[in-house]
Design a protein around this motif. Sequence first.
Motif, PDB file in Angstrom:
ATOM      1  N   MET A   1       0.854  -1.198   0.000  1.00 42.64           N
ATOM      2  CA  MET A   1       0.000   0.000   0.000  1.00 42.64           C
ATOM      3  C   MET A   1       0.881   1.236   0.000  1.00 42.64           C
ATOM      4  O   MET A   1       1.844   1.318   0.739  1.00 42.64           O
ATOM      5  CB  MET A   1      -0.897  -0.010   1.237  1.00 42.64           C
ATOM      6  N   GLY A   2       0.604   2.196  -0.893  1.00 45.11           N
ATOM      7  CA  GLY A   2       1.402   3.394  -1.016  1.00 45.11           C
ATOM      8  C   GLY A   2       1.322   4.282   0.211  1.00 45.11           C
ATOM      9  O   GLY A   2       0.381   4.206   0.999  1.00 45.11           O
ATOM     10  N   TYR A   3       2.319   5.178   0.301  1.00 48.25           N
ATOM     11  CA  TYR A   3       2.382   6.086   1.457  1.00 48.25           C
ATOM     12  C   TYR A   3       1.139   6.944   1.563  1.00 48.25           C
ATOM     13  O   TYR A   3       0.602   7.158   2.649  1.00 48.25           O
ATOM     14  CB  TYR A   3       3.626   6.972   1.334  1.00 48.25           C
ATOM     15  N   GLY A   4       0.679   7.444   0.407  1.00 49.65           N
ATOM     16  CA  GLY A   4      -0.492   8.315   0.418  1.00 49.65           C
ATOM     17  C   GLY A   4      -1.707   7.633   0.993  1.00 49.65           C
ATOM     18  O   GLY A   4      -2.449   8.207   1.793  1.00 49.65           O
ATOM     19  N   LYS A   5      -1.933   6.340   0.601  1.00 51.07           N
ATOM     20  CA  LYS A   5      -3.093   5.606   1.097  1.00 51.07           C
ATOM     21  C   LYS A   5      -2.963   5.316   2.590  1.00 51.07           C
ATOM     22  O   LYS A   5      -3.932   5.396   3.340  1.00 51.07           O
ATOM     23  CB  LYS A   5      -3.261   4.296   0.320  1.00 51.07           C
TER      24      LYS A   5
ATOM     25  N   ILE B   1      -8.080  28.958   3.064  1.00 53.40           N
ATOM     26  CA  ILE B   1      -6.980  27.992   3.138  1.00 53.40           C
ATOM     27  C   ILE B   1      -6.723  27.569   4.585  1.00 53.40           C
ATOM     28  O   ILE B   1      -6.431  26.405   4.869  1.00 53.40           O
ATOM     29  CB  ILE B   1      -5.703  28.595   2.513  1.00 53.40           C
ATOM     30  N   ASP B   2      -6.861  28.505   5.512  1.00 50.34           N
ATOM     31  CA  ASP B   2      -6.645  28.185   6.929  1.00 50.34           C
ATOM     32  C   ASP B   2      -7.654  27.153   7.438  1.00 50.34           C
ATOM     33  O   ASP B   2      -7.415  26.493   8.452  1.00 50.34           O
ATOM     34  CB  ASP B   2      -6.747  29.446   7.782  1.00 50.34           C
ATOM     35  N   GLY B   3      -8.787  27.021   6.745  1.00 48.90           N
ATOM     36  CA  GLY B   3      -9.804  26.067   7.162  1.00 48.90           C
ATOM     37  C   GLY B   3      -9.552  24.642   6.706  1.00 48.90           C
ATOM     38  O   GLY B   3     -10.369  23.750   6.964  1.00 48.90           O
ATOM     39  N   LEU B   4      -8.420  24.385   6.049  1.00 52.42           N
ATOM     40  CA  LEU B   4      -8.096  23.028   5.592  1.00 52.42           C
ATOM     41  C   LEU B   4      -8.000  22.059   6.763  1.00 52.42           C
ATOM     42  O   LEU B   4      -7.332  22.336   7.756  1.00 52.42           O
ATOM     43  CB  LEU B   4      -6.754  23.022   4.857  1.00 52.42           C
ATOM     44  N   THR B   5      -8.641  20.905   6.651  1.00 56.81           N
ATOM     45  CA  THR B   5      -8.514  19.861   7.663  1.00 56.81           C
ATOM     46  C   THR B   5      -7.378  18.914   7.294  1.00 56.81           C
ATOM     47  O   THR B   5      -6.845  18.971   6.182  1.00 56.81           O
ATOM     48  CB  THR B   5      -9.818  19.057   7.777  1.00 56.81           C
ATOM     49  N   LEU B   6      -7.016  18.023   8.217  1.00 59.40           N
ATOM     50  CA  LEU B   6      -5.980  17.032   7.923  1.00 59.40           C
ATOM     51  C   LEU B   6      -6.378  16.177   6.724  1.00 59.40           C
ATOM     52  O   LEU B   6      -5.559  15.868   5.856  1.00 59.40           O
ATOM     53  CB  LEU B   6      -5.748  16.143   9.142  1.00 59.40           C
ATOM     54  N   GLN B   7      -7.641  15.767   6.693  1.00 62.22           N
ATOM     55  CA  GLN B   7      -8.119  14.926   5.590  1.00 62.22           C
ATOM     56  C   GLN B   7      -8.049  15.682   4.260  1.00 62.22           C
ATOM     57  O   GLN B   7      -7.676  15.123   3.236  1.00 62.22           O
ATOM     58  CB  GLN B   7      -9.561  14.484   5.848  1.00 62.22           C
ATOM     59  N   ASP B   8      -8.389  16.961   4.286  1.00 61.90           N
ATOM     60  CA  ASP B   8      -8.293  17.781   3.079  1.00 61.90           C
ATOM     61  C   ASP B   8      -6.854  17.818   2.588  1.00 61.90           C
ATOM     62  O   ASP B   8      -6.587  17.700   1.383  1.00 61.90           O
ATOM     63  CB  ASP B   8      -8.751  19.219   3.358  1.00 61.90           C
ATOM     64  N   GLY B   9      -5.921  17.977   3.533  1.00 60.62           N
ATOM     65  CA  GLY B   9      -4.513  18.058   3.183  1.00 60.62           C
ATOM     66  C   GLY B   9      -4.015  16.805   2.491  1.00 60.62           C
ATOM     67  O   GLY B   9      -3.257  16.873   1.520  1.00 60.62           O
ATOM     68  N   VAL B  10      -4.468  15.645   2.956  1.00 58.03           N
ATOM     69  CA  VAL B  10      -4.069  14.373   2.338  1.00 58.03           C
ATOM     70  C   VAL B  10      -4.565  14.313   0.902  1.00 58.03           C
ATOM     71  O   VAL B  10      -3.839  13.913  -0.014  1.00 58.03           O
ATOM     72  CB  VAL B  10      -4.617  13.174   3.143  1.00 58.03           C
ATOM     73  N   GLY B  11      -5.811  14.717   0.697  1.00 52.03           N
ATOM     74  CA  GLY B  11      -6.369  14.698  -0.650  1.00 52.03           C
ATOM     75  C   GLY B  11      -5.613  15.604  -1.595  1.00 52.03           C
ATOM     76  O   GLY B  11      -5.416  15.272  -2.771  1.00 52.03           O
TER      77      GLY B  11
ATOM     78  N   LYS C   1      -5.535   6.773   5.440  1.00 48.83           N
ATOM     79  CA  LYS C   1      -6.258   5.943   6.404  1.00 48.83           C
ATOM     80  C   LYS C   1      -5.905   6.330   7.834  1.00 48.83           C
ATOM     81  O   LYS C   1      -6.763   6.351   8.716  1.00 48.83           O
ATOM     82  CB  LYS C   1      -5.946   4.468   6.164  1.00 48.83           C
ATOM     83  N   THR C   2      -4.638   6.655   8.048  1.00 51.11           N
ATOM     84  CA  THR C   2      -4.209   7.042   9.388  1.00 51.11           C
ATOM     85  C   THR C   2      -4.878   8.333   9.823  1.00 51.11           C
ATOM     86  O   THR C   2      -5.399   8.450  10.935  1.00 51.11           O
ATOM     87  CB  THR C   2      -2.677   7.228   9.433  1.00 51.11           C
ATOM     88  N   VAL C   3      -4.871   9.318   8.939  1.00 47.16           N
ATOM     89  CA  VAL C   3      -5.474  10.603   9.272  1.00 47.16           C
ATOM     90  C   VAL C   3      -6.975  10.460   9.483  1.00 47.16           C
ATOM     91  O   VAL C   3      -7.552  11.076  10.373  1.00 47.16           O
ATOM     92  CB  VAL C   3      -5.185  11.639   8.157  1.00 47.16           C
ATOM     93  N   THR C   4      -7.606   9.619   8.656  1.00 52.42           N
ATOM     94  CA  THR C   4      -9.044   9.392   8.818  1.00 52.42           C
ATOM     95  C   THR C   4      -9.337   8.804  10.186  1.00 52.42           C
ATOM     96  O   THR C   4     -10.273   9.232  10.881  1.00 52.42           O
ATOM     97  CB  THR C   4      -9.573   8.434   7.727  1.00 52.42           C
TER      98      THR C   4
ATOM     99  N   GLY D   1      -4.911  21.525  -5.006  1.00 55.94           N
ATOM    100  CA  GLY D   1      -5.251  22.528  -4.005  1.00 55.94           C
ATOM    101  C   GLY D   1      -6.190  23.586  -4.556  1.00 55.94           C
ATOM    102  O   GLY D   1      -7.167  23.969  -3.916  1.00 55.94           O
ATOM    103  N   SER D   2      -5.895  24.058  -5.762  1.00 59.06           N
ATOM    104  CA  SER D   2      -6.759  25.035  -6.415  1.00 59.06           C
ATOM    105  C   SER D   2      -8.140  24.439  -6.672  1.00 59.06           C
ATOM    106  O   SER D   2      -9.163  25.097  -6.453  1.00 59.06           O
ATOM    107  CB  SER D   2      -6.136  25.476  -7.751  1.00 59.06           C
ATOM    108  N   ASP D   3      -8.160  23.183  -7.115  1.00 56.32           N
ATOM    109  CA  ASP D   3      -9.440  22.501  -7.358  1.00 56.32           C
ATOM    110  C   ASP D   3     -10.230  22.353  -6.060  1.00 56.32           C
ATOM    111  O   ASP D   3     -11.457  22.491  -6.043  1.00 56.32           O
ATOM    112  CB  ASP D   3      -9.201  21.121  -7.970  1.00 56.32           C
ATOM    113  N   TYR D   4      -9.517  22.087  -4.975  1.00 54.31           N
ATOM    114  CA  TYR D   4     -10.171  21.960  -3.665  1.00 54.31           C
ATOM    115  C   TYR D   4     -10.834  23.282  -3.279  1.00 54.31           C
ATOM    116  O   TYR D   4     -11.984  23.314  -2.838  1.00 54.31           O
ATOM    117  CB  TYR D   4      -9.147  21.554  -2.604  1.00 54.31           C
ATOM    118  N   LEU D   5     -10.099  24.379  -3.418  1.00 50.05           N
ATOM    119  CA  LEU D   5     -10.647  25.694  -3.074  1.00 50.05           C
ATOM    120  C   LEU D   5     -11.869  26.018  -3.924  1.00 50.05           C
ATOM    121  O   LEU D   5     -12.874  26.530  -3.428  1.00 50.05           O
ATOM    122  CB  LEU D   5      -9.590  26.769  -3.291  1.00 50.05           C
ATOM    123  N   ARG D   6     -11.777  25.717  -5.197  1.00 51.43           N
ATOM    124  CA  ARG D   6     -12.890  25.997  -6.104  1.00 51.43           C
ATOM    125  C   ARG D   6     -14.120  25.183  -5.706  1.00 51.43           C
ATOM    126  O   ARG D   6     -15.252  25.673  -5.694  1.00 51.43           O
ATOM    127  CB  ARG D   6     -12.482  25.660  -7.536  1.00 51.43           C
TER     128      ARG D   6
END
Length: 228
Positions: free
Chosen positions: A1-5, A115-125, A9-12, A134-139
């Motif tokens: 399993m890759g680091y990102g996954k 941007i300050d409202g980003l959660t840990l889960q948002d950051g992983v995504g 899961k850990t952050v979730t 990141g730009s797509d997330y903000l939009r």
Amino acid sequence: MGYGKVLSKTVTAIALGTAPLALMSVAATPAMAQNTGVKSLLGDASDNALDKLSEPGAFYADKAVRILLPGPLQKATSILRFTSKAGLTKDITKTLNDAAGRAALEAKPVFRSAIDGLTLQDGVGIVTGGDAAGSDYLRRTSGEELAIKVRPLVEKALGDLGAYKQVEQLGSISSLARLGGADISRDGLTDSVTDQALEGIFNYIGREEANFRRNPLDKGKKLLKNIF
């Protein structure tokens, strides 16, 4: 399993409170550090984008983000040139773009707040997403809220630069008035310029984000070297 996954899961698990206490204490710190890096990346990307777009003539010079009149009036360039040369109007398109640039200059704290409202889960995504994740997330998550906050900035700029008066002159010209479907009321113009300005801003933030991801050390982003 890759680091990102694994990280996702850990952050979730941490966010939901289902992770073992020991895992939460060990994993929370690097996850939070990563999220701080993501916020820093997006903050600088948005600042750079807004700085560039607030430079005189920047919106108008870039056809990819140039602000145009609403609806059918976008295609009425020959008529607009005629009215401008005849002294009936000024260059309205440039005025709209100048207004968007002024609004961009004032919009930094608005985007920083989102941007300050980003959660840990948002950051992983964002980390595991594409170059403009990141730009797509903000939009996607903050687009409507940002529009509400940016609109008054656009409205003030349009008023200060005389855009509303110029559009009123257009409405009195029969050739343009017959172009049905174009909302050139004060509110219609404000909404149109706000929407187009935000599209341009997101476009530029995406460019800056992609550049930082490719060259994380160019702007002193030592923390991002490990993230990406």
